[in-house]
Design a protein around this motif. Sequence first.
Motif, PDB file in Angstrom:
ATOM      1  N   LYS A   3     -27.483   7.822  15.620  1.00  0.00           N
ATOM      2  CA  LYS A   3     -26.440   8.669  15.020  1.00  0.00           C
ATOM      3  C   LYS A   3     -25.065   8.025  15.161  1.00  0.00           C
ATOM      4  O   LYS A   3     -24.240   8.108  14.261  1.00  0.00           O
ATOM      5  CB  LYS A   3     -26.460  10.058  15.656  1.00  0.00           C
ATOM      6  N   VAL A   4     -24.809   7.378  16.303  1.00  0.00           N
ATOM      7  CA  VAL A   4     -23.542   6.666  16.498  1.00  0.00           C
ATOM      8  C   VAL A   4     -23.448   5.516  15.498  1.00  0.00           C
ATOM      9  O   VAL A   4     -22.414   5.305  14.874  1.00  0.00           O
ATOM     10  CB  VAL A   4     -23.403   6.148  17.949  1.00  0.00           C
ATOM     11  N   ALA A   5     -24.545   4.783  15.329  1.00  0.00           N
ATOM     12  CA  ALA A   5     -24.566   3.661  14.386  1.00  0.00           C
ATOM     13  C   ALA A   5     -24.298   4.133  12.962  1.00  0.00           C
ATOM     14  O   ALA A   5     -23.708   3.406  12.162  1.00  0.00           O
ATOM     15  CB  ALA A   5     -25.913   2.939  14.445  1.00  0.00           C
ATOM     16  N   ASN A   6     -24.705   5.366  12.668  1.00  0.00           N
ATOM     17  CA  ASN A   6     -24.475   5.927  11.338  1.00  0.00           C
ATOM     18  C   ASN A   6     -23.111   6.587  11.187  1.00  0.00           C
ATOM     19  O   ASN A   6     -22.844   7.199  10.163  1.00  0.00           O
ATOM     20  CB  ASN A   6     -25.582   6.917  10.987  1.00  0.00           C
ATOM     21  N   GLY A   7     -22.254   6.481  12.207  1.00  0.00           N
ATOM     22  CA  GLY A   7     -20.879   6.948  12.081  1.00  0.00           C
ATOM     23  C   GLY A   7     -20.494   8.163  12.893  1.00  0.00           C
ATOM     24  O   GLY A   7     -19.336   8.576  12.872  1.00  0.00           O
ATOM     25  N   GLU A  38     -14.670  -2.937  36.085  1.00  0.00           N
ATOM     26  CA  GLU A  38     -14.158  -1.793  35.322  1.00  0.00           C
ATOM     27  C   GLU A  38     -13.682  -2.244  33.940  1.00  0.00           C
ATOM     28  O   GLU A  38     -13.992  -1.606  32.930  1.00  0.00           O
ATOM     29  CB  GLU A  38     -13.025  -1.114  36.086  1.00  0.00           C
ATOM     30  N   ASP A  39     -12.929  -3.335  33.909  1.00  0.00           N
ATOM     31  CA  ASP A  39     -12.435  -3.858  32.629  1.00  0.00           C
ATOM     32  C   ASP A  39     -13.583  -4.268  31.716  1.00  0.00           C
ATOM     33  O   ASP A  39     -13.574  -3.969  30.519  1.00  0.00           O
ATOM     34  CB  ASP A  39     -11.504  -5.054  32.848  1.00  0.00           C
ATOM     35  N   LEU A  40     -14.549  -4.972  32.276  1.00  0.00           N
ATOM     36  CA  LEU A  40     -15.676  -5.428  31.466  1.00  0.00           C
ATOM     37  C   LEU A  40     -16.546  -4.262  30.991  1.00  0.00           C
ATOM     38  O   LEU A  40     -17.074  -4.302  29.876  1.00  0.00           O
ATOM     39  CB  LEU A  40     -16.516  -6.439  32.243  1.00  0.00           C
ATOM     40  N   THR A  41     -16.666  -3.225  31.809  1.00  0.00           N
ATOM     41  CA  THR A  41     -17.419  -2.038  31.390  1.00  0.00           C
ATOM     42  C   THR A  41     -16.752  -1.402  30.174  1.00  0.00           C
ATOM     43  O   THR A  41     -17.423  -1.040  29.200  1.00  0.00           O
ATOM     44  CB  THR A  41     -17.533  -1.018  32.536  1.00  0.00           C
ATOM     45  N   GLN A  42     -15.426  -1.305  30.209  1.00  0.00           N
ATOM     46  CA  GLN A  42     -14.706  -0.772  29.045  1.00  0.00           C
ATOM     47  C   GLN A  42     -14.925  -1.660  27.831  1.00  0.00           C
ATOM     48  O   GLN A  42     -15.127  -1.173  26.718  1.00  0.00           O
ATOM     49  CB  GLN A  42     -13.221  -0.656  29.347  1.00  0.00           C
ATOM     50  N   GLU A  43     -14.903  -2.949  28.046  1.00  0.00           N
ATOM     51  CA  GLU A  43     -15.110  -3.885  26.938  1.00  0.00           C
ATOM     52  C   GLU A  43     -16.518  -3.756  26.362  1.00  0.00           C
ATOM     53  O   GLU A  43     -16.708  -3.831  25.146  1.00  0.00           O
ATOM     54  CB  GLU A  43     -14.853  -5.321  27.403  1.00  0.00           C
ATOM     55  N   VAL A  44     -17.505  -3.545  27.219  1.00  0.00           N
ATOM     56  CA  VAL A  44     -18.884  -3.369  26.747  1.00  0.00           C
ATOM     57  C   VAL A  44     -18.970  -2.164  25.817  1.00  0.00           C
ATOM     58  O   VAL A  44     -19.556  -2.238  24.731  1.00  0.00           O
ATOM     59  CB  VAL A  44     -19.861  -3.213  27.939  1.00  0.00           C
ATOM     60  N   PHE A  45     -18.360  -1.056  26.210  1.00  0.00           N
ATOM     61  CA  PHE A  45     -18.444   0.137  25.374  1.00  0.00           C
ATOM     62  C   PHE A  45     -17.567   0.024  24.126  1.00  0.00           C
ATOM     63  O   PHE A  45     -17.898   0.605  23.088  1.00  0.00           O
ATOM     64  CB  PHE A  45     -18.156   1.401  26.189  1.00  0.00           C
ATOM     65  N   TYR A  46     -16.506  -0.750  24.204  1.00  0.00           N
ATOM     66  CA  TYR A  46     -15.733  -1.044  22.998  1.00  0.00           C
ATOM     67  C   TYR A  46     -16.594  -1.837  22.019  1.00  0.00           C
ATOM     68  O   TYR A  46     -16.644  -1.537  20.822  1.00  0.00           O
ATOM     69  CB  TYR A  46     -14.454  -1.819  23.347  1.00  0.00           C
ATOM     70  N   LYS A  47     -17.303  -2.845  22.533  1.00  0.00           N
ATOM     71  CA  LYS A  47     -18.172  -3.656  21.678  1.00  0.00           C
ATOM     72  C   LYS A  47     -19.324  -2.818  21.130  1.00  0.00           C
ATOM     73  O   LYS A  47     -19.748  -3.011  19.989  1.00  0.00           O
ATOM     74  CB  LYS A  47     -18.715  -4.867  22.444  1.00  0.00           C
ATOM     75  N   LEU A  48     -19.843  -1.908  21.943  1.00  0.00           N
ATOM     76  CA  LEU A  48     -20.899  -1.022  21.486  1.00  0.00           C
ATOM     77  C   LEU A  48     -20.419  -0.246  20.260  1.00  0.00           C
ATOM     78  O   LEU A  48     -21.135  -0.125  19.271  1.00  0.00           O
ATOM     79  CB  LEU A  48     -21.298  -0.068  22.611  1.00  0.00           C
ATOM     80  N   MET A  49     -19.182   0.258  20.337  1.00  0.00           N
ATOM     81  CA  MET A  49     -18.624   1.002  19.216  1.00  0.00           C
ATOM     82  C   MET A  49     -18.350   0.068  18.031  1.00  0.00           C
ATOM     83  O   MET A  49     -18.695   0.369  16.894  1.00  0.00           O
ATOM     84  CB  MET A  49     -17.326   1.695  19.629  1.00  0.00           C
ATOM     85  N   LYS A  50     -17.764  -1.075  18.305  1.00  0.00           N
ATOM     86  CA  LYS A  50     -17.374  -1.998  17.248  1.00  0.00           C
ATOM     87  C   LYS A  50     -18.589  -2.542  16.496  1.00  0.00           C
ATOM     88  O   LYS A  50     -18.559  -2.667  15.270  1.00  0.00           O
ATOM     89  CB  LYS A  50     -16.577  -3.160  17.851  1.00  0.00           C
ATOM     90  N   TYR A  51     -19.649  -2.870  17.222  1.00  0.00           N
ATOM     91  CA  TYR A  51     -20.832  -3.472  16.610  1.00  0.00           C
ATOM     92  C   TYR A  51     -21.993  -2.487  16.481  1.00  0.00           C
ATOM     93  O   TYR A  51     -23.147  -2.904  16.404  1.00  0.00           O
ATOM     94  CB  TYR A  51     -21.260  -4.700  17.421  1.00  0.00           C
ATOM     95  N   ARG A  52     -21.684  -1.204  16.434  1.00  0.00           N
ATOM     96  CA  ARG A  52     -22.717  -0.171  16.387  1.00  0.00           C
ATOM     97  C   ARG A  52     -23.670  -0.327  15.204  1.00  0.00           C
ATOM     98  O   ARG A  52     -24.831   0.022  15.288  1.00  0.00           O
ATOM     99  CB  ARG A  52     -22.089   1.221  16.392  1.00  0.00           C
TER     100      ARG A  52
END
Length: 165
Positions: A3-7, A38-52
């Motif tokens: 569902k996240v991948a679909n927007g 902590e910084d890398l964890t935030q980056e992981v979830f940013y990438k998860l959103m960006k490349y969903r």
Amino acid sequence: MIKVANGNLDLLKILFDRHHKYVFNFLYKMCNDQMLSEDLTQEVFYKLMKYRTSYNNGKFVSWLFTIARNTLKAHFRKTATTYENLDTIAYKLEDETAHKKDYSDLHQAINALSASDRELVILNRFHDIKYEELAEIVASTPGAVKTKISRALNKLRTIYFQNSN
């Protein structure tokens, strides 16, 4: 995640709440730096959103830890530190924290493993990621991963018992 991948980005919060501690713990155990983790964890979830949209309905946890692993490697490439040099980074806090009573022998033994062995042990034993999923994450076969984990656990056992004597 589909569902996240679909927007439907509102559901990303649920994924974050459910998985961010595991990602942070993995990153922290790999580099022993809380702020960096902590910084890398935030980056992981940013990438998860960006490349969903690149999520292809596979195992979500495998996909997530692949992103975490690649994010860690990319960080050390940017800072001119090789991934295998994590072996020496693991000891950087050891001297500072050795005087703390809650610093366990097991944690020291895990830090004494090579970066690749430490990664497999952490993902398999601490995060309960199965051999098949680990094979996807590290681009190997389940049989090879099982063998590597077995060897890493034997090394860990040897190191642990040498240190506890």
